[in-house]
Design a protein around this motif. Sequence first.
Motif, mmCIF file in Angstrom:
data_model
loop_
_atom_site.group_PDB
_atom_site.id
_atom_site.type_symbol
_atom_site.label_atom_id
_atom_site.label_comp_id
_atom_site.label_asym_id
_atom_site.label_seq_id
_atom_site.Cartn_x
_atom_site.Cartn_y
_atom_site.Cartn_z
ATOM 1 N N ARG A 89 -24.844 -9.844 -88.418
ATOM 2 C CA ARG A 89 -24.113 -9.199 -89.501
ATOM 3 C C ARG A 89 -23.334 -7.982 -89.018
ATOM 4 N NH1 ARG A 89 -25.543 -11.290 -94.340
ATOM 5 N NH2 ARG A 89 -27.560 -12.367 -94.427
ATOM 6 N N HIS A 90 -23.868 -7.302 -88.019
ATOM 7 C CA HIS A 90 -23.291 -6.012 -87.610
ATOM 8 C C HIS A 90 -22.787 -6.015 -86.173
ATOM 9 C CE1 HIS A 90 -24.787 -4.020 -91.259
ATOM 10 N NE2 HIS A 90 -25.871 -4.748 -91.110
ATOM 11 N N LEU A 91 -22.637 -7.188 -85.571
ATOM 12 C CA LEU A 91 -22.405 -7.255 -84.130
ATOM 13 C C LEU A 91 -21.175 -6.474 -83.649
ATOM 14 C CD1 LEU A 91 -23.171 -10.279 -81.931
ATOM 15 C CD2 LEU A 91 -21.075 -9.009 -81.538
ATOM 16 N N PRO A 92 -19.994 -6.603 -84.257
ATOM 17 C CA PRO A 92 -18.860 -5.825 -83.740
ATOM 18 C C PRO A 92 -19.123 -4.322 -83.717
ATOM 19 C CG PRO A 92 -18.097 -7.533 -85.227
ATOM 20 C CD PRO A 92 -19.591 -7.482 -85.365
ATOM 21 N N GLY A 93 -19.735 -3.798 -84.788
ATOM 22 C CA GLY A 93 -20.031 -2.375 -84.834
ATOM 23 C C GLY A 93 -21.102 -1.962 -83.844
ATOM 24 N N LEU A 94 -22.107 -2.816 -83.669
ATOM 25 C CA LEU A 94 -23.154 -2.517 -82.684
ATOM 26 C C LEU A 94 -22.563 -2.437 -81.282
ATOM 27 C CD1 LEU A 94 -26.043 -4.842 -83.948
ATOM 28 C CD2 LEU A 94 -25.764 -2.388 -84.366
ATOM 29 N N ASP A 95 -21.633 -3.336 -80.987
ATOM 30 C CA ASP A 95 -21.017 -3.316 -79.658
ATOM 31 C C ASP A 95 -20.192 -2.056 -79.432
ATOM 32 O OD1 ASP A 95 -22.166 -5.625 -78.748
ATOM 33 O OD2 ASP A 95 -20.429 -6.901 -79.120
ATOM 34 N N LEU A 96 -19.508 -1.591 -80.466
ATOM 35 C CA LEU A 96 -18.744 -0.345 -80.325
ATOM 36 C C LEU A 96 -19.675 0.825 -80.018
ATOM 37 C CD1 LEU A 96 -16.104 -0.615 -83.208
ATOM 38 C CD2 LEU A 96 -15.678 -0.716 -80.743
ATOM 39 N N MET A 97 -20.822 0.851 -80.651
ATOM 40 C CA MET A 97 -21.788 1.906 -80.399
ATOM 41 C C MET A 97 -22.287 1.841 -78.956
ATOM 42 S SD MET A 97 -23.923 1.551 -83.965
ATOM 43 C CE MET A 97 -25.133 2.790 -83.537
#
Length: 428
Positions: free
Chosen positions: A63-71
Amino acid sequence: MNNRTSAPDPTPGLPARQAALRMLDAVMRRGESLDVAQHAACQGIDERSDRALAMAIAGEVLRHLPGLDLMIDSMTRLPLAEDAKARMVLRIMLAQTLALETPPHATIATALPLLQGGPRKLAHGVFGSLMRAGATLPAPELPPATANRWMPAWGEPMVEAAGAALGMPPPLDLTLADAAGTDALAQELGGISLIPGHVRLPRGGAVELIPGFEAGGWWVQDIAASLPARLLGTSRGGHVLDLCAAPGGKTMQLAAAGWQVTALDNSEKRLRRLRQNLKRTGLEADTVTANLLEWRPDAQADAVLLDAPCSATGIFRRHPDVLYRIAPRHIEERAEQQAVLLERAANWVKPGGVLVYAVCSLERAEGENVVAQFLSQDSRFTLDPVRADELPDGVAPDALGQVRTLPGMLTDAGGLDGFFMARLRHRP
């Protein structure tokens, strides 16, 4: 003979994290669905709670993969490879702590062992730096490939609404066998109704514990999934073929509406579930296990409902893995199959009869384009436009009378899955 027994794993909770890692690998690298991957990934895990935790971790990562990768990338001097195990473990760590509220020390204890022989120090350092920086859960967003595909088809508001829908667990929709009981059930359960025969509840505990389950007066079915069968209306014993029928929500709708139903599916396992649902609800239908490309009925039917196999991109709220498994080539392959199935099913409709085509897809190639191609090649059929009063408020037919449900519709009431459906009538 070796009499040694393997020592129990010293880290409580580690097997669930190992299972989550295996599931994510199956989705991202092999294109499996989470449901399919769960069976193999959770072998040896007996506790239902641990299996559920593994699914929850994997689901929140997706659900949150793109944002997790940015972090993650914000805390590394050189970007980790997309398929690096350390990146996936860090995704799991962040999802545990930021989405599932696992204490950071417990996250470290259960996730770093996943990197045995690998860069534990790197993962520990990145995670610790993010925690000290006060990292918060990023807003859900679609993978770039999906957003780029949907943007020209549906526009920026839909893409933004789809991203928001990822972060909102879908509510629980019930379809009633008898629409006359709608208001009473909604009041009893503290729910709302968006159309007669439907009650919506907040997502919560086990369905089996909801009052009235054993009595069989209702079943779980997303409101969008209930619309195709509604387009066939009621009958006094007319014969309908429900093709690709399992797990049976539409079969039960049709049986409750007075149709004589023949429900066909190629999965005996799924049909067993359908028969169980029929038994619980006291409804009747003939079930057939067969491949739709090989089977044919003995006679034409008054109506046919074809809920065709598709990419299932419309149910991404419940199955976020579909956003990472489905590529344009998969959509093209399914559209070709759908065209074949629609052409085949059309031959089983009596003159004057009705054919409803539906897919739980957000791809025009599997919906509007398939129907347009079919109508251009088969002069026996014409569109039978759906009326606005056949649909819930907030969902309207398009200019041709077809129905397309999209993220952004019914948002204030909890949203709905993505579907396409068209009603076609055989010329007399």
